[in-house]
Each structure stands twice: as C-alpha cells, then as structure tokens.
Design a protein around this motif. Sequence first.
Motif, PDB file in Angstrom:
ATOM      1  N   LEU A  66      -1.818  15.080   9.120  1.00 41.89           N
ATOM      2  CA  LEU A  66      -0.423  14.973   8.690  1.00 41.89           C
ATOM      3  C   LEU A  66      -0.002  16.128   7.792  1.00 41.89           C
ATOM      4  CD1 LEU A  66      -0.116  11.128   8.072  1.00 41.89           C
ATOM      5  CD2 LEU A  66       0.900  12.470   9.927  1.00 41.89           C
ATOM      6  N   ALA A  67      -0.911  16.666   6.988  1.00 41.63           N
ATOM      7  CA  ALA A  67      -0.554  17.806   6.139  1.00 41.63           C
ATOM      8  C   ALA A  67      -0.216  19.025   6.997  1.00 41.63           C
ATOM      9  CB  ALA A  67      -1.688  18.126   5.170  1.00 41.63           C
ATOM     10  N   ALA A  68      -0.965  19.246   8.063  1.00 40.22           N
ATOM     11  CA  ALA A  68      -0.683  20.367   8.963  1.00 40.22           C
ATOM     12  C   ALA A  68       0.682  20.187   9.627  1.00 40.22           C
ATOM     13  CB  ALA A  68      -1.776  20.482  10.017  1.00 40.22           C
ATOM     14  N   PHE A  69       0.958  18.983  10.119  1.00 41.90           N
ATOM     15  CA  PHE A  69       2.251  18.721  10.740  1.00 41.90           C
ATOM     16  C   PHE A  69       3.384  18.881   9.720  1.00 41.90           C
ATOM     17  CE2 PHE A  69      -0.197  16.470  14.065  1.00 41.90           C
ATOM     18  CZ  PHE A  69       0.413  17.000  15.187  1.00 41.90           C
ATOM     19  N   ALA A  70       3.161  18.430   8.487  1.00 42.51           N
ATOM     20  CA  ALA A  70       4.185  18.553   7.447  1.00 42.51           C
ATOM     21  C   ALA A  70       4.498  20.010   7.167  1.00 42.51           C
ATOM     22  CB  ALA A  70       3.723  17.844   6.171  1.00 42.51           C
ATOM     23  N   ALA A  71       3.472  20.842   7.077  1.00 46.96           N
ATOM     24  CA  ALA A  71       3.687  22.264   6.801  1.00 46.96           C
ATOM     25  C   ALA A  71       4.418  22.938   7.965  1.00 46.96           C
ATOM     26  CB  ALA A  71       2.352  22.952   6.525  1.00 46.96           C
ATOM     27  N   ILE A  72       4.014  22.649   9.191  1.00 44.04           N
ATOM     28  CA  ILE A  72       4.682  23.242  10.363  1.00 44.04           C
ATOM     29  C   ILE A  72       6.140  22.800  10.420  1.00 44.04           C
ATOM     30  CG2 ILE A  72       4.804  23.126  12.892  1.00 44.04           C
ATOM     31  CD1 ILE A  72       2.791  25.177  11.891  1.00 44.04           C
ATOM     32  N   ALA A  73       6.397  21.525  10.183  1.00 42.98           N
ATOM     33  CA  ALA A  73       7.777  21.029  10.205  1.00 42.98           C
ATOM     34  C   ALA A  73       8.616  21.735   9.145  1.00 42.98           C
ATOM     35  CB  ALA A  73       7.798  19.516   9.990  1.00 42.98           C
ATOM     36  N   ALA A  74       8.078  21.876   7.941  1.00 46.45           N
ATOM     37  CA  ALA A  74       8.818  22.523   6.858  1.00 46.45           C
ATOM     38  C   ALA A  74       9.084  23.999   7.160  1.00 46.45           C
ATOM     39  CB  ALA A  74       8.042  22.387   5.547  1.00 46.45           C
ATOM     40  N   MET A  75       8.149  24.648   7.835  1.00 46.42           N
ATOM     41  CA  MET A  75       8.312  26.056   8.172  1.00 46.42           C
ATOM     42  C   MET A  75       9.242  26.266   9.369  1.00 46.42           C
ATOM     43  SD  MET A  75       4.373  27.297   7.803  1.00 46.42           S
ATOM     44  CE  MET A  75       4.703  28.711   8.814  1.00 46.42           C
ATOM     45  N   SER A  76       9.407  25.253  10.188  1.00 49.39           N
ATOM     46  CA  SER A  76      10.127  25.412  11.447  1.00 49.39           C
ATOM     47  C   SER A  76      11.593  25.010  11.376  1.00 49.39           C
ATOM     48  CB  SER A  76       9.447  24.574  12.533  1.00 49.39           C
ATOM     49  OG  SER A  76       8.115  24.977  12.697  1.00 49.39           O
ATOM     50  N   PHE A  77      11.931  24.112  10.481  1.00 55.09           N
ATOM     51  CA  PHE A  77      13.260  23.524  10.497  1.00 55.09           C
ATOM     52  C   PHE A  77      13.884  23.545   9.107  1.00 55.09           C
ATOM     53  CE2 PHE A  77      10.584  20.933  13.465  1.00 55.09           C
ATOM     54  CZ  PHE A  77      11.056  21.502  14.635  1.00 55.09           C
ATOM     55  N   ASP A  78      15.194  23.261   9.082  1.00 54.57           N
ATOM     56  CA  ASP A  78      15.827  23.047   7.785  1.00 54.57           C
ATOM     57  C   ASP A  78      15.288  21.733   7.210  1.00 54.57           C
ATOM     58  OD1 ASP A  78      17.291  20.811   8.799  1.00 54.57           O
ATOM     59  OD2 ASP A  78      18.962  22.082   9.372  1.00 54.57           O
ATOM     60  N   ARG A  79      15.618  21.470   5.963  1.00 55.16           N
ATOM     61  CA  ARG A  79      15.046  20.324   5.248  1.00 55.16           C
ATOM     62  C   ARG A  79      15.237  19.006   6.001  1.00 55.16           C
ATOM     63  NH1 ARG A  79      17.347  20.360  -0.344  1.00 55.16           N
ATOM     64  NH2 ARG A  79      16.360  22.369  -0.233  1.00 55.16           N
ATOM     65  N   ARG A  80      16.432  18.756   6.458  1.00 52.38           N
ATOM     66  CA  ARG A  80      16.723  17.485   7.127  1.00 52.38           C
ATOM     67  C   ARG A  80      15.930  17.347   8.433  1.00 52.38           C
ATOM     68  NH1 ARG A  80      22.629  15.252   9.035  1.00 52.38           N
ATOM     69  NH2 ARG A  80      21.846  13.328   9.899  1.00 52.38           N
ATOM     70  N   ALA A  81      15.953  18.384   9.260  1.00 47.12           N
ATOM     71  CA  ALA A  81      15.232  18.332  10.534  1.00 47.12           C
ATOM     72  C   ALA A  81      13.726  18.250  10.294  1.00 47.12           C
ATOM     73  CB  ALA A  81      15.571  19.546  11.396  1.00 47.12           C
ATOM     74  N   PHE A 100      -3.314  23.192  11.758  1.00 48.58           N
ATOM     75  CA  PHE A 100      -2.218  24.053  11.307  1.00 48.58           C
ATOM     76  C   PHE A 100      -2.257  25.391  12.032  1.00 48.58           C
ATOM     77  CE2 PHE A 100      -0.561  27.344   8.444  1.00 48.58           C
ATOM     78  CZ  PHE A 100       0.752  26.914   8.348  1.00 48.58           C
ATOM     79  N   GLY A 101      -3.426  25.986  12.117  1.00 49.69           N
ATOM     80  CA  GLY A 101      -3.558  27.266  12.820  1.00 49.69           C
ATOM     81  C   GLY A 101      -3.158  27.147  14.282  1.00 49.69           C
ATOM     82  N   GLY A 102      -3.608  26.093  14.934  1.00 47.96           N
ATOM     83  CA  GLY A 102      -3.243  25.884  16.333  1.00 47.96           C
ATOM     84  C   GLY A 102      -1.758  25.631  16.526  1.00 47.96           C
ATOM     85  N   LEU A 103      -1.185  24.800  15.658  1.00 52.75           N
ATOM     86  CA  LEU A 103       0.248  24.514  15.755  1.00 52.75           C
ATOM     87  C   LEU A 103       1.081  25.760  15.467  1.00 52.75           C
ATOM     88  CD1 LEU A 103       0.307  21.025  13.997  1.00 52.75           C
ATOM     89  CD2 LEU A 103       0.825  21.482  16.413  1.00 52.75           C
ATOM     90  N   TRP A 104       0.642  26.545  14.488  1.00 52.27           N
ATOM     91  CA  TRP A 104       1.361  27.778  14.152  1.00 52.27           C
ATOM     92  C   TRP A 104       1.282  28.766  15.314  1.00 52.27           C
ATOM     93  CZ3 TRP A 104      -0.100  31.617   9.683  1.00 52.27           C
ATOM     94  CH2 TRP A 104       0.949  32.480   9.457  1.00 52.27           C
ATOM     95  N   ALA A 105       0.108  28.897  15.917  1.00 52.95           N
ATOM     96  CA  ALA A 105      -0.046  29.795  17.068  1.00 52.95           C
ATOM     97  C   ALA A 105       0.834  29.320  18.226  1.00 52.95           C
ATOM     98  CB  ALA A 105      -1.509  29.867  17.491  1.00 52.95           C
ATOM     99  N   LEU A 106       0.831  28.024  18.504  1.00 53.68           N
ATOM    100  CA  LEU A 106       1.649  27.472  19.575  1.00 53.68           C
ATOM    101  C   LEU A 106       3.130  27.689  19.285  1.00 53.68           C
ATOM    102  CD1 LEU A 106       1.688  25.922  22.243  1.00 53.68           C
ATOM    103  CD2 LEU A 106       1.710  23.804  20.898  1.00 53.68           C
ATOM    104  N   LYS A 107       3.531  27.454  18.061  1.00 52.21           N
ATOM    105  CA  LYS A 107       4.926  27.677  17.645  1.00 52.21           C
ATOM    106  C   LYS A 107       5.316  29.129  17.867  1.00 52.21           C
ATOM    107  CE  LYS A 107       7.551  27.689  13.264  1.00 52.21           C
ATOM    108  NZ  LYS A 107       7.978  29.051  13.304  1.00 52.21           N
ATOM    109  N   THR A 108       4.435  30.050  17.511  1.00 50.47           N
ATOM    110  CA  THR A 108       4.713  31.474  17.666  1.00 50.47           C
ATOM    111  C   THR A 108       4.825  31.854  19.141  1.00 50.47           C
ATOM    112  OG1 THR A 108       3.558  31.927  15.600  1.00 50.47           O
ATOM    113  CG2 THR A 108       3.882  33.792  17.092  1.00 50.47           C
ATOM    114  N   VAL A 109       3.904  31.387  19.950  1.00 51.04           N
ATOM    115  CA  VAL A 109       3.934  31.680  21.383  1.00 51.04           C
ATOM    116  C   VAL A 109       5.194  31.123  22.026  1.00 51.04           C
ATOM    117  CG1 VAL A 109       2.813  31.133  23.590  1.00 51.04           C
ATOM    118  CG2 VAL A 109       1.449  31.918  21.653  1.00 51.04           C
ATOM    119  N   LEU A 110       5.512  29.866  21.715  1.00 46.34           N
ATOM    120  CA  LEU A 110       6.702  29.253  22.307  1.00 46.34           C
ATOM    121  C   LEU A 110       7.976  29.939  21.845  1.00 46.34           C
ATOM    122  CD1 LEU A 110       5.758  25.463  22.190  1.00 46.34           C
ATOM    123  CD2 LEU A 110       5.822  26.984  24.182  1.00 46.34           C
ATOM    124  N   ALA A 111       8.041  30.298  20.566  1.00 47.59           N
ATOM    125  CA  ALA A 111       9.225  30.995  20.062  1.00 47.59           C
ATOM    126  C   ALA A 111       9.399  32.336  20.772  1.00 47.59           C
ATOM    127  CB  ALA A 111       9.120  31.196  18.554  1.00 47.59           C
TER     128      ALA A 111
END
Length: 183
Positions: A36-51, A155-166
């Motif tokens: 959950l900490a990894a998902f929380a960090a990715i969410a905070a880095m990816s979206f505005d506060r509400r999203a 977190f590393g995997g989610l960040w890499a996936l986020k970067t590739v998809l973006a």
Amino acid sequence: MTESLPSFLSRPATGVVALAVGSVLFTLGFACAVPLAAFAAIAAMSFDRRAALWAIGGVWLANQAWGFAFMHYPMDSETFAWGGALGVIAFLSCAAAGLATRRFSAAAAALVAFLSAFVVYEGALIAIDLVTNQSADDFAPATVARIFLINACAFGGLWALKTVLANAVIGRMPSSAFAPRHV
C-alpha cells in the motif's frame, strides 16, 4: 481538432482503475502484505491530491473486496477493523507522499515520496500495535525489511510501468492533445 477523451477514459479515472487492478494482482501474490505504501506514493506522484486519494481508495477497496470475496479473509470484527485501519493508513500514506512530492525537486520527489509513504505506513501500524497490545513480532527487523523490499520493488515496477505507459500515450497522441484547454 482533436476531441478530448470521454470523462470515463480520462487520465485520473483510467489511472485509478489501473491501480485498483494492480492491487488485485498484488493481493494474489502477497495477500496481507499488499504494498500500500508503494501504491500511495505512485498515486501521489501521478495525480492531483483529490484523484490521488480516489486512486488509493480504489486500491484499498479492490484489495479488500478481492480478499473477502476470493481469498476467504475471515468475516470477524478484528479483520474488519484491520481492513478499515489499513484504509485510513493508506490515505495517510498517500497524503504524506503528496506533501513530499510538492516539497522536493523532481529528481528527489520520487524517492522522498516513497520513503514518506512507507514511514507513515509502518509508523501507523506500529502505533496501532502498541495501542492494542499486539505482538511485536510483526515488527522484527527481518519482517520490516521484507515489507520494505516488497514495497520498494512494487514502487519501482509501478514507476517503470507508469513511465512506459506515459511515453507510449504521449507518442501516440497528436500534439494538439497537450494544448491548454480553456473551460
């Protein structure tokens, strides 16, 4: 002129669904150690506060729903209480990661966001254990190190996936899709 995507396909909505699906996949592998900490960090880095809060709520809800429906989590008050506590902790971890993301340069924000989310996550769990007189075995250095590694790898995997998809989405969209929109 390129039309904007329908609201159900907008970046935050799609991201929330993607993270919730990721939560289910992690639940299959880690059950009670979903990162959950990894998902929380990715969410905070990816979206505005509400999203970001919607995203982490979706992650938590997907984890709980999958766990009760398919992994046979016990239907007792202690399990429900821990599930609720994990939801609150996930929101607090996301808020901490969001603060870190806004306060640090882009180069440091990812690391600080992840570490902030993890410290809040583990700190809150320790606080609950102390208040409820639970066993301290869950916080032995080896156990905390294992949970940290699970979260760090996720977190590393989610960040890499986020970067590739973006990059894939940016590469396919016409430049007019990134022009400022006037509402």
